[in-house]
Write an enzyme that holds these catalytic residues in place. Structure first.
Site, PDB file in Angstrom:
ATOM      1  N   CYS A 159      63.866  35.254  11.910  1.00  0.00           N
ATOM      2  CA  CYS A 159      65.167  35.466  11.296  1.00  0.00           C
ATOM      3  C   CYS A 159      66.228  34.689  12.068  1.00  0.00           C
ATOM      4  CB  CYS A 159      65.602  36.920  11.240  1.00  0.00           C
ATOM      5  SG  CYS A 159      64.533  37.968  10.281  1.00  0.00           S
ATOM      6  N   ASN A 187      68.778  40.567  12.241  1.00  0.00           N
ATOM      7  CA  ASN A 187      67.532  40.055  12.831  1.00  0.00           C
ATOM      8  C   ASN A 187      66.993  41.175  13.710  1.00  0.00           C
ATOM      9  OD1 ASN A 187      65.539  38.691  14.267  1.00  0.00           O
ATOM     10  ND2 ASN A 187      66.982  37.634  15.599  1.00  0.00           N
ATOM     11  N   GLY A 188      65.738  41.577  13.455  1.00  0.00           N
ATOM     12  CA  GLY A 188      65.154  42.647  14.269  1.00  0.00           C
ATOM     13  C   GLY A 188      64.465  43.676  13.397  1.00  0.00           C
ATOM     14  N   GLU A 190      44.712  25.800  24.710  1.00  0.00           N
ATOM     15  CA  GLU A 190      45.981  25.353  24.122  1.00  0.00           C
ATOM     16  C   GLU A 190      45.726  24.364  22.977  1.00  0.00           C
ATOM     17  OE1 GLU A 190      48.889  26.252  24.007  1.00  0.00           O
ATOM     18  OE2 GLU A 190      50.085  24.521  23.470  1.00  0.00           O
ATOM     19  N   LYS A 196      59.180  30.638  15.934  1.00  0.00           N
ATOM     20  CA  LYS A 196      59.364  30.030  17.255  1.00  0.00           C
ATOM     21  C   LYS A 196      59.629  31.093  18.297  1.00  0.00           C
ATOM     22  CE  LYS A 196      60.250  26.429  19.883  1.00  0.00           C
ATOM     23  NZ  LYS A 196      58.989  25.750  20.203  1.00  0.00           N
ATOM     24  N   ARG A 252      62.923  28.939  13.719  1.00  0.00           N
ATOM     25  CA  ARG A 252      62.609  30.310  14.132  1.00  0.00           C
ATOM     26  C   ARG A 252      61.572  30.958  13.216  1.00  0.00           C
ATOM     27  NH1 ARG A 252      66.164  32.538  17.549  1.00  0.00           N
ATOM     28  NH2 ARG A 252      65.935  34.623  16.694  1.00  0.00           N
ATOM     29  N   HIS A 297      26.581  30.646  25.622  1.00  0.00           N
ATOM     30  CA  HIS A 297      26.608  32.097  25.415  1.00  0.00           C
ATOM     31  C   HIS A 297      27.207  32.453  24.062  1.00  0.00           C
ATOM     32  CE1 HIS A 297      25.301  32.750  29.513  1.00  0.00           C
ATOM     33  NE2 HIS A 297      26.209  31.883  29.894  1.00  0.00           N
ATOM     34  N   GLU A 354      47.468  26.503  14.634  1.00  0.00           N
ATOM     35  CA  GLU A 354      48.859  26.717  14.222  1.00  0.00           C
ATOM     36  C   GLU A 354      49.298  25.689  13.185  1.00  0.00           C
ATOM     37  OE1 GLU A 354      51.504  28.460  17.865  1.00  0.00           O
ATOM     38  OE2 GLU A 354      50.856  26.404  18.114  1.00  0.00           O
ATOM     39  N   TRP A 404      62.560  36.385   8.024  1.00  0.00           N
ATOM     40  CA  TRP A 404      61.106  36.371   8.250  1.00  0.00           C
ATOM     41  C   TRP A 404      60.659  37.787   7.913  1.00  0.00           C
ATOM     42  CZ3 TRP A 404      57.238  38.566  11.281  1.00  0.00           C
ATOM     43  CH2 TRP A 404      56.065  37.812  11.409  1.00  0.00           C
ATOM     44  N   LYS A 441      46.989  24.928  19.192  1.00  0.00           N
ATOM     45  CA  LYS A 441      47.836  23.942  18.501  1.00  0.00           C
ATOM     46  C   LYS A 441      47.219  23.584  17.152  1.00  0.00           C
ATOM     47  CE  LYS A 441      51.087  23.777  19.961  1.00  0.00           C
ATOM     48  NZ  LYS A 441      51.274  24.638  21.085  1.00  0.00           N
TER      49      LYS A 441
HETATM   50  C1  G6P Z   1      55.566  32.060  19.410  1.00  0.00           C
HETATM   51  C2  G6P Z   1      55.764  30.559  19.429  1.00  0.00           C
HETATM   52  C3  G6P Z   1      54.866  29.938  20.484  1.00  0.00           C
HETATM   53  C4  G6P Z   1      55.139  30.563  21.829  1.00  0.00           C
HETATM   54  C5  G6P Z   1      55.030  32.091  21.789  1.00  0.00           C
HETATM   55  C6  G6P Z   1      55.597  32.700  23.055  1.00  0.00           C
HETATM   56  O1  G6P Z   1      54.288  32.385  18.997  1.00  0.00           O
HETATM   57  O2  G6P Z   1      55.468  30.021  18.162  1.00  0.00           O
HETATM   58  O3  G6P Z   1      55.096  28.540  20.564  1.00  0.00           O
HETATM   59  O4  G6P Z   1      54.230  30.069  22.761  1.00  0.00           O
HETATM   60  O5  G6P Z   1      55.812  32.599  20.710  1.00  0.00           O
HETATM   61  O6  G6P Z   1      56.974  32.418  23.093  1.00  0.00           O
HETATM   62  P1  G6P Z   1      57.823  32.213  24.360  1.00  0.00           P
HETATM   63  O7  G6P Z   1      59.180  31.842  23.841  1.00  0.00           O
HETATM   64  O8  G6P Z   1      57.863  33.531  25.080  1.00  0.00           O
HETATM   65  O9  G6P Z   1      57.214  31.147  25.187  1.00  0.00           O
END
Ligand code: G6P
Length: 612
Positions: free
Chosen positions: A2, A98-99, A484, A607, A27, A507, A491, A74, A488
């Site tokens: 949001c 937002n929240g 990671e 985000k 966001r 395993h 996502e 969102w 990626k």
């Molecule tokens: C969301 C974002 C990720 C991020 C994670 C943790 O899932 O899309 O990119 O790694 O939050 O967020 P932060 O702001 O605490 O690193």
């Protein structure tokens, strides 16, 4: 999750609000809306889906007014429909939020019983009705919002307007971000700085339990609980608006990948003294004596930041011999964690607003631990709650998938690890200088890598974009990088991808191997190289395609085995992580771009995850 923006001034504001919402798109959202006050009434426009739908509607029939609020939603309570999009209206009141209002069911029952009618399935609409009820009892807008919030439990940043009082916006914050922008005869509120950066650089970050009244000529700040006024600290933001734009790249993500040489340099800037091998981290407020009394460190983080924390674990254990645990903040907060005043808790977060990391941080502080935040956003909640803050200085990261925020977190953790090693007498000047020299060379290597190899990525994207599953494997420091890489890819491209320690391959994951399941191996120089090459041979023997990421030195050995070889410059093991991160990002980027998914705003992701 949001985004909120509010404007009051002398300009027509609906396009300004729309532009602000565009800068909050990162966001994550699935519907949007704007309300402006026009001739003593509200003009409200909302649309499900992306902002372009709202923009088309506004272009066809513009809204006119110089005071307004906007929102990207969102969905949490109720589907992402126009009906559920914000702003929500109750009589003369509109609200964006937002929240999550945690006690919304109870409040809804109470309001329905006293005759209030609801048009949406959202928790937000309840706030509009609560404010309306207080207004009907004779309170002014500011007092009404404050009174309404006394009933509300949960996380919120809200903005409220009353069409009978067109000269005021009232906003409040509790556990969701809100920033105030101060202009000349105009003022702003927003969930994040990029939304208002084109108009002002003078901002105030609201803290928990704070409210404000925004008029054209000024802003007054007061506390939600007792209504007492306070004078906030005004901060000047040095980011330029251009830093938040795409700068000629097809996507923000690609731009941010290419910004990494600059970003990691900025993280190191003024923190490294090569001549003496010193690391200057004055932000770390613990004395050298307290630092040497640290018995263990616990990293709390989510998502990509958790992977950076895993790299930090290896580095701190290696350089400073302090045992480190890396915890998912969402788990840590609920399991009676063992931390005390001899524990250094390191909260890693790009946004500084992740709800679980904030809760884990508070839990740690309540046990007496010193909390060090590694964060990219100045003034964010985590930076304000932590005892020490090391800013990563990556600049604004707009793409939802984190890239430069991740590598700069690793650099900050590297500096911390060297500092801890020095304080504990484990790294002498010569070794420290070498470790820092290795780090200083990273941006130069990154720069070289980013200027070549695109053709291989494109060919690989073409071949693997139809895959349903992919494996990412690595050993030692390459293990978190494999995790990671898998994150990626899933996502961005929605391909199911799993990261595994290569030593665990036999395993379980090896059962998946067949011609249609490619494996990405993170396999740079170092003690694990030969073992990982052995794993690659095992995959090939079972018909699985292999993409190998290795150093120049390993190229020849791997070309005989792998279908694609991506090389990074040779460098010591502890800095290779920063280099091998780039191919992880680029593989995901090119596959997603080839598939045509929404690279910068992947479906369902946000985000900044400001709710649990
Ligand atoms: C969301 C974002 C990720 C991020 C994670 C943790 O899932 O899309 O990119 O790694 O939050 O967020 P932060 O702001 O605490 O690193």
């Amino acid at each position: 999750m949001c985004g909120i923006i509010g404007y009051i001034g002398e300009r027509e504001c609906s396009n300004l609000i729309l532009e602000g919402l565009r800068r909050l798109e990162y966001r994550g959202y699935d519907s949007a809306g704007i309300a402006v006050i026009s001739d003593g009434d509200f003009d409200i426009r909302r649309a499900a889906g992306k902002l372009d739908r709202l923009a088309t509607s506004l272009a066809g029939e513009p809204l006119h007014g110089t005071v307004g609020i906007g929102h990207t939603r969102w969905a949490t309570h109720g589907a992402p429909t126009e009906q559920n999009a914000h702003p929500h209206r109750a009589g003369d009141i509109v609200v964006v939020h937002n929240g999550i209002i945690e006690n919304h069911r109870e409040l809804l029952r109470e309001l329905i019983a006293s005759g209030h009618e609801f048009l949406s399935e959202t928790d937000t609409e309840i706030v509009a009705h609560l404010v309306r009820r207080e207004r009907a009892a004779g309170l002014d807008l500011r007092a009404s919002v404050r009174a309404a919030l006394q009933h509300v439990e949960g996380a919120y940043a809200i903005a409220v307007m009353d069409c009978q009082h067109p000269d005021t916006i009232v906003a409040a914050k509790n556990a969701s971000p809100l920033v105030v922008g101060l202009g000349e005869n105009e003022n702003f509120i927003a969930s994040d700085i990029p939304a208002i950066l084109n108009h002002t650089r003078n901002v105030v970050f609201l803290d928990e339990g704070q409210m404000l009244e925004l008029t054209r000529s000024g802003v007054t700040f007061f506390r939600i609980d007792d209504g007492s006024p306070f004078e906030p600290e005004v901060k000047h933001i040095s980011w330029t608006p251009a830093m938040a734009e795409k700068g000629g790249y097809k996507h923000f993500m690609l731009k941010e990948i290419h910004e990494q040489p600059r970003a990691v340099t900025d993280t190191m800037r003024e923190r490294i003294r090569l001549e003496s091998g010193q690391v200057d981290l004055p932000e770390l407020t613990l004395t050298a004596e307290s630092l040497s009394n640290i018995h263990r460190a616990v990293v709390i983080a989510c998502g990509t930041s958790w992977h950076a924390g895993m790299v930090g674990e290896y580095l701190i254990e290696q350089f400073a011999r302090i045992p480190v645990e890396v915890e998912l903040a969402s788990e840590f907060r609920y399991r009676h964690p063992v931390v005390d005043e001899h524990t250094l808790v390191i909260a890693v977060s790009q946004s500084g607003e992740t709800a679980d990391t904030i809760a884990a941080l508070k839990e740690s502080k309540s046990h007496g631990a010193h909390v060090l935040a590694i964060c990219n956003v100045v003034g964010s909640t985590i930076t304000r709650l932590a005892d020490s803050v090391v800013l990563t200085h990556a600049g604004p990261e707009v793409s939802v998938a984190s890239t430069k925020a991740f590598t700069t977190q690793i650099v900050a953790l590297y500096l911390l690890a060297v500092r801890l090693g020095q304080v504990r007498g484990l790294l002498d000047a010569e070794r420290s200088t070498q470790l820092l020299q290795d780090l200083v060379e990273v941006p130069i290597h990154m720069e070289a890598m980013l200027h070549e190899g695109e053709a291989t990525y494109l060919e690989m994207a073409k071949r693997f974009s139809h895959s349903a599953n992919m494996l990412y494997l690595g050993r030692g420091l390459s293990f978190p990088i494999a995790l990671e890489g898998a994150l990626k890819l899933k996502e961005l491209s929605y391909i199911h991808a799993e990261g595994y320690a290569a030593g665990e391959m036999k395993h379980g994951p090896i059962a998946l191997i067949e011609e249609s399941v490619p494996s990405v191996f993170v396999c740079p120089d170092g003690p694990n190289f030969e073992k990982t090459v052995g794993n690659i041979a095992e995959i090939k023997a079972r018909g699985g395609p292999v993409i190998a990421v290795t150093c120049v030195n390993g190229k020849a050995a791997l070309e005989a085995e792998a279908d694609f070889v991506l090389t990074v410059p040779s460098s010591p093991e502890h800095t290779q992580v920063l280099l091998t991160s780039l191919p992880m990002q680029l593989i995901a980027y090119h596959i997603a771009d080839f598939k045509g998914t929404d690279v910068d705003q992947p479906r369902n992701l946000a985000k900044s995850v400001t709710v649990e």
